[in-house]
Scaffold this active site. Structure first.
Site, mmCIF file in Angstrom:
data_model
loop_
_atom_site.group_PDB
_atom_site.id
_atom_site.type_symbol
_atom_site.label_atom_id
_atom_site.label_comp_id
_atom_site.label_asym_id
_atom_site.label_seq_id
_atom_site.Cartn_x
_atom_site.Cartn_y
_atom_site.Cartn_z
ATOM 1 N N TYR A 128 24.863 44.516 15.504
ATOM 2 C CA TYR A 128 25.411 45.861 15.336
ATOM 3 C C TYR A 128 24.469 46.765 14.538
ATOM 4 O O TYR A 128 24.503 47.975 14.676
ATOM 5 C CB TYR A 128 26.759 45.801 14.602
ATOM 6 C CG TYR A 128 27.954 45.659 15.505
ATOM 7 C CD1 TYR A 128 28.063 44.587 16.376
ATOM 8 C CD2 TYR A 128 28.983 46.599 15.470
ATOM 9 C CE1 TYR A 128 29.168 44.454 17.198
ATOM 10 C CE2 TYR A 128 30.098 46.467 16.290
ATOM 11 C CZ TYR A 128 30.186 45.395 17.143
ATOM 12 O OH TYR A 128 31.286 45.266 17.951
ATOM 13 N N LYS A 158 25.591 30.514 18.494
ATOM 14 C CA LYS A 158 24.910 29.958 19.671
ATOM 15 C C LYS A 158 23.597 29.344 19.196
ATOM 16 O O LYS A 158 22.503 29.837 19.526
ATOM 17 C CB LYS A 158 24.662 31.061 20.707
ATOM 18 C CG LYS A 158 25.916 31.538 21.422
ATOM 19 C CD LYS A 158 26.331 30.652 22.593
ATOM 20 C CE LYS A 158 25.362 30.784 23.749
ATOM 21 N NZ LYS A 158 25.732 29.851 24.860
ATOM 22 N N ASP A 212 30.624 30.214 23.036
ATOM 23 C CA ASP A 212 31.226 30.221 24.377
ATOM 24 C C ASP A 212 32.245 29.092 24.513
ATOM 25 O O ASP A 212 33.353 29.298 25.027
ATOM 26 C CB ASP A 212 30.145 30.144 25.467
ATOM 27 C CG ASP A 212 29.193 28.959 25.309
ATOM 28 O OD1 ASP A 212 29.158 28.357 24.216
ATOM 29 O OD2 ASP A 212 28.489 28.632 26.286
ATOM 30 N N ASP A 222 33.759 40.138 17.193
ATOM 31 C CA ASP A 222 34.395 41.263 17.886
ATOM 32 C C ASP A 222 35.118 40.759 19.135
ATOM 33 O O ASP A 222 36.286 41.057 19.365
ATOM 34 C CB ASP A 222 33.310 42.290 18.256
ATOM 35 C CG ASP A 222 33.891 43.521 18.911
ATOM 36 O OD1 ASP A 222 34.948 43.990 18.447
ATOM 37 O OD2 ASP A 222 33.281 44.016 19.877
ATOM 38 N N ASP A 272 39.412 39.889 19.733
ATOM 39 C CA ASP A 272 40.246 40.534 20.763
ATOM 40 C C ASP A 272 40.941 39.468 21.602
ATOM 41 O O ASP A 272 42.113 39.598 21.963
ATOM 42 C CB ASP A 272 39.379 41.393 21.710
ATOM 43 C CG ASP A 272 39.371 42.861 21.315
ATOM 44 O OD1 ASP A 272 39.530 43.148 20.110
ATOM 45 O OD2 ASP A 272 39.199 43.719 22.205
HETATM 46 C C1 IPM Z 1 36.532 46.613 16.362
HETATM 47 C C2 IPM Z 1 36.088 47.698 17.307
HETATM 48 C C3 IPM Z 1 34.813 48.319 16.739
HETATM 49 C C4 IPM Z 1 33.745 47.253 16.760
HETATM 50 C C5 IPM Z 1 34.372 49.606 17.412
HETATM 51 C C6 IPM Z 1 35.446 50.650 17.447
HETATM 52 C C7 IPM Z 1 33.132 50.144 16.745
HETATM 53 O O1 IPM Z 1 35.928 47.175 18.586
HETATM 54 O O2 IPM Z 1 36.771 46.913 15.185
HETATM 55 O O3 IPM Z 1 36.673 45.469 16.793
HETATM 56 O O4 IPM Z 1 33.085 47.049 17.791
HETATM 57 O O5 IPM Z 1 33.554 46.620 15.733
HETATM 58 MG MG MG Z 2 36.566 45.156 18.794
#
Ligand code: IPM
Ligand code: MG
Length: 368
Positions: free
Chosen positions: A142, A192, A225, A249, A253
């Site tokens: 990032y 990884k 993975d 990230d 999710d």
């Molecule tokens: C998260 C989001 C952020 C990230 C974005 C909005 C920059 O997806 O907090 O998971 O990628 O970290």
């Molecule tokens: Mg995210």
């Protein structure tokens, strides 16, 4: 003792709507529990860009550094898709994370009993699920340099750099081990190492910190993975997962969706302790700004409400009050209240964002 301070950055899309419900809960704590906060509000993301031409002003950044905790709603929206990268709404959030040095991002994935049937996985796979992803948040791909889009010969090349120092890995590993000790005492580290040198170093440093400081905690390693596959197959094998910025990230999710809805899950981003002993901290829901439903009163405020509960727990030593908020949320779900994101095909009529807030406040009143 001085009144603890909170900076609210509601942001874009559904951010302001869900944050409005959190405001009511903050006020409730002031009135009913004599737990008062000095609250200020400011702009972030697209809202700040519209007002000031930047997704985060220096003044807001400075304020965020002063307060005891920041509560953030969400940033971004299609309106800003064509903006230059440097002023995109997301840059505001990334600047907060980086300059506050919020290196440990705690993302719990917890399955609420009332929602076990709502997951896309079989209910016995997710019922009772309670895992914590600790995502490194201030480094890795990032932020690594070099980055950019350059010209090489007659074509363009997109570049990002994965970079981790030993100390960056060590401090987030410590956060994960400390948390594990207060939970089921198990950490799985994901990278990884089979493909990336940064992954090799990650595994070495985590192993060294473990041996030297946390030998009592059970440690395992997985390639990220394979970790994703195991998260879908049998998520209850995990307690704390520690991983880098980008894998974290994606894995968070995924873990969030296991529990039924992204609309349910909070997060805490923590840095080093400030002079008053509290960690630098920002709390935000895992979900985004959901522009498709913004302004319609449909959004689920629970992730944002639970983010405030995490603030009570990690910034304000009010674990019992955090439990109270979490129990109120459990209660309204058990009572059958559902916002639109939690209604299946043949579901009943959903409640609005405000109605969900009303119900949580009523459950809080009942808890007294
Ligand atoms: C998260 C989001 C952020 C990230 C974005 C909005 C920059 O997806 O907090 O998971 O990628 O970290
Ligand atoms: Mg995210």
């Amino acid at each position: 003792m001085t009144t603890p301070s909170l900076l609210i950055l509601a942001g874009d899309g559904i951010g302001p709507e869900v944050m409005a419900q959190v405001r009511r809960i903050i006020d409730w704590f002031g009135d009913k529990r004599d737990l008062k906060f000095e609250v200020s509000e400011d702009l972030v993301g697209g809202a700040a860009y519209d007002a000031h031409g930047t997704p985060l002003t220096d003044a807001t950044m400075a304020r965020a550094q002063e307060v005891d905790a920041v509560l953030l709603g969400a940033v971004g929206g299609p309106k800003y898709d064509d903006l230059d990268f440097s002023v995109k709404p997301e840059r505001g959030l990334l600047r907060l994370r980086k300059e506050m040095d919020l290196y440990a991002n705690l993302r719990p994935a917890q399955c609420f009993d009332a929602l076990a049937d709502f997951s896309s996985l079989k209910s016995d796979v997710v019922a009772g699920l309670d895992i914590m992803i600790v995502r490194e948040l201030t480094s890795g791909i990032y932020f690594g340099e070099p980055r950019g889009i350059i010209h090489e010969g007659n074509e363009r090349v997109g570049i990002n750099t994965q970079r981790y120092t030993e100390s960056e890995i060590a401090r987030v590993a410590r956060s994960a081990f400390e948390l594990a000790r207060r939970r089921s005492n198990k950490v799985c580290s994901m990278e990884k190492a089979n493909v990336m040198e940064s992954g090799v170093l990650w595994r070495q440093v985590v192993t060294e910190i473990h041996a030297a400081e946390y030998p009592d905690v059970e440690l395992s390693h997985m390639y990220a993975d394979a970790g994703a596959m195991q998260l879908c197959r049998w998520p209850k094998q995990f307690d704390v997962i520690v991983t880098d910025n980008l894998f974290g990230d994606m894995l968070s999710d995924m873990a969030a969706m296991l529990t039924g809805s992204l609309g349910m899950l909070p997060s805490a981003s923590l840095g080093a302790p400030m002079a008053n002993g509290r960690p630098k901290a920002l709390y935000e829901p895992v979900h985004g700004s959901a522009p498709d439903i913004a302004g319609q009163g449909k959004a689920n405020p629970i992730a944002c409400v639970l983010s405030f509960a995490m603030a009570l727990r990690y910034s304000f030593d009010a674990g019992a009050e955090a439990d109270r908020v979490e129990a109120a949320v459990q209660q309204v779900l058990a009572d059958g209240l559902r916002t639109a994101d939690l209604i299946g095909e043949e579901g009943r009529a959903p409640v609005s964002t405000t109605e969900m807030g009303d119900a949580i406040l009523a459950a809080l009143d009942e808890s007294l």
